[in-house]
Write a protein that holds these residues in place. Sequence first.
Motif, mmCIF file in Angstrom:
data_model
loop_
_atom_site.group_PDB
_atom_site.id
_atom_site.type_symbol
_atom_site.label_atom_id
_atom_site.label_comp_id
_atom_site.label_asym_id
_atom_site.label_seq_id
_atom_site.Cartn_x
_atom_site.Cartn_y
_atom_site.Cartn_z
ATOM 1 N N GLY A 90 0.780 -1.223 0.000
ATOM 2 C CA GLY A 90 0.000 0.000 0.000
ATOM 3 C C GLY A 90 0.814 1.276 0.000
ATOM 4 O O GLY A 90 0.301 2.353 0.299
ATOM 5 N N MET A 91 2.091 1.190 -0.342
ATOM 6 C CA MET A 91 2.973 2.347 -0.263
ATOM 7 C C MET A 91 3.009 3.182 -1.538
ATOM 8 O O MET A 91 3.622 4.237 -1.560
ATOM 9 N N GLY A 92 2.382 2.703 -2.599
ATOM 10 C CA GLY A 92 2.333 3.503 -3.818
ATOM 11 C C GLY A 92 2.899 2.795 -5.028
ATOM 12 O O GLY A 92 3.838 2.011 -4.929
ATOM 13 N N ASP A 93 2.310 3.050 -6.164
ATOM 14 C CA ASP A 93 2.783 2.562 -7.460
ATOM 15 C C ASP A 93 3.378 3.700 -8.258
ATOM 16 O O ASP A 93 2.955 4.852 -8.126
ATOM 17 N N ASP A 94 4.350 3.400 -9.092
ATOM 18 C CA ASP A 94 4.778 4.370 -10.090
ATOM 19 C C ASP A 94 4.423 3.802 -11.465
ATOM 20 O O ASP A 94 4.858 2.737 -11.836
ATOM 21 N N TRP A 95 3.624 4.546 -12.188
ATOM 22 C CA TRP A 95 3.149 4.132 -13.506
ATOM 23 C C TRP A 95 3.947 4.858 -14.584
ATOM 24 O O TRP A 95 3.974 6.084 -14.623
ATOM 25 N N ASP A 96 4.556 4.098 -15.451
ATOM 26 C CA ASP A 96 5.303 4.654 -16.592
ATOM 27 C C ASP A 96 4.303 4.876 -17.725
ATOM 28 O O ASP A 96 3.765 3.924 -18.285
ATOM 29 N N ILE A 97 4.037 6.152 -18.035
ATOM 30 C CA ILE A 97 2.981 6.513 -18.980
ATOM 31 C C ILE A 97 3.595 7.155 -20.227
ATOM 32 O O ILE A 97 4.415 8.070 -20.125
ATOM 33 N N ALA A 98 3.171 6.699 -21.401
ATOM 34 C CA ALA A 98 3.612 7.305 -22.646
ATOM 35 C C ALA A 98 2.898 8.653 -22.837
ATOM 36 O O ALA A 98 1.663 8.706 -22.858
ATOM 37 N N ILE A 99 3.661 9.716 -22.915
ATOM 38 C CA ILE A 99 3.105 11.060 -23.090
ATOM 39 C C ILE A 99 3.109 11.482 -24.553
ATOM 40 O O ILE A 99 2.164 12.075 -25.062
ATOM 41 N N GLU A 100 4.206 11.178 -25.233
ATOM 42 C CA GLU A 100 4.390 11.594 -26.618
ATOM 43 C C GLU A 100 4.652 10.391 -27.507
ATOM 44 O O GLU A 100 5.265 9.414 -27.053
ATOM 45 N N PRO A 101 4.225 10.431 -28.760
ATOM 46 C CA PRO A 101 4.436 9.298 -29.676
ATOM 47 C C PRO A 101 5.912 9.123 -30.020
ATOM 48 O O PRO A 101 6.706 10.036 -29.898
#
Length: 249
Positions: free
Chosen positions: A238-249
């Motif tokens: 329950g300490m947190g996730d880090d999500w790697d998100i694509a912002i730019e193509p």
Amino acid sequence: MKNSRTLLYAIATLLIASSAHAGWYEVRNYEGTIGNLPVHVSLQTYDYNNHDDAGRWRVDGSYYYDAHRIPIPLQGKRQPNGDMQLCEATEPAAFGDSPAIPAASPAHPAPCPIALKISESGAAGEWRDDKRALPIALHQVGALNDTGLEPPAVVGAVQVPMWHHTKSHLLVGVYGTSKNCPLSMTALRLINLKNGQVDRDMKFDCGAGMVSTPIYANVYRANNPRHAIVLVKGGENGMGDDWDIAIEP
């Protein structure tokens, strides 16, 4: 792609939160001008959570000039009468680091150029270096507070310019409340640096943008420069996730 791991920094921030309340965000957003240049300003204070120690006078923040849309991290201190002295810093090198305040130099003679006095509806002050003194006039457009025993409150438009930005986009966290989610970053707004247009609102479920103590660090740089890391409640222990998100193509 989601990269889930325990965040040591998140553990530290969670430990400082009082068990009597759900969060530690006291944030006000402003629009206005520095000189004749339009700006957006966001400031976070810590009066509730650090009420009994010197940390209550700390200020974190982020602002950008509307013409450029590059976020400038702010670090500073607040006086009991509401006056603030704010330094212009650089983006943290990694998650868990603080923004770096550059030393005075010929190119940057005044690392802490902003003096503000906060009122109920806005702020006024001065931006000053060794050559110029520009008046600052700001009016409050939004605020959020999830400290204390009351339910989280969001007033107006709370759009938080994150410390991190990509090569092409200013990243703005849009915060709100709903019946099923007391407070969360409902969307990450991608504002085109060149033309100021909103290219996309990336929607998130409840819990996004609510892990890091400075609200501006809930989105930070990824290894891939076209991506960003978004912090989301949950994950291992329950300490947190880090999500790697694509912002730019």
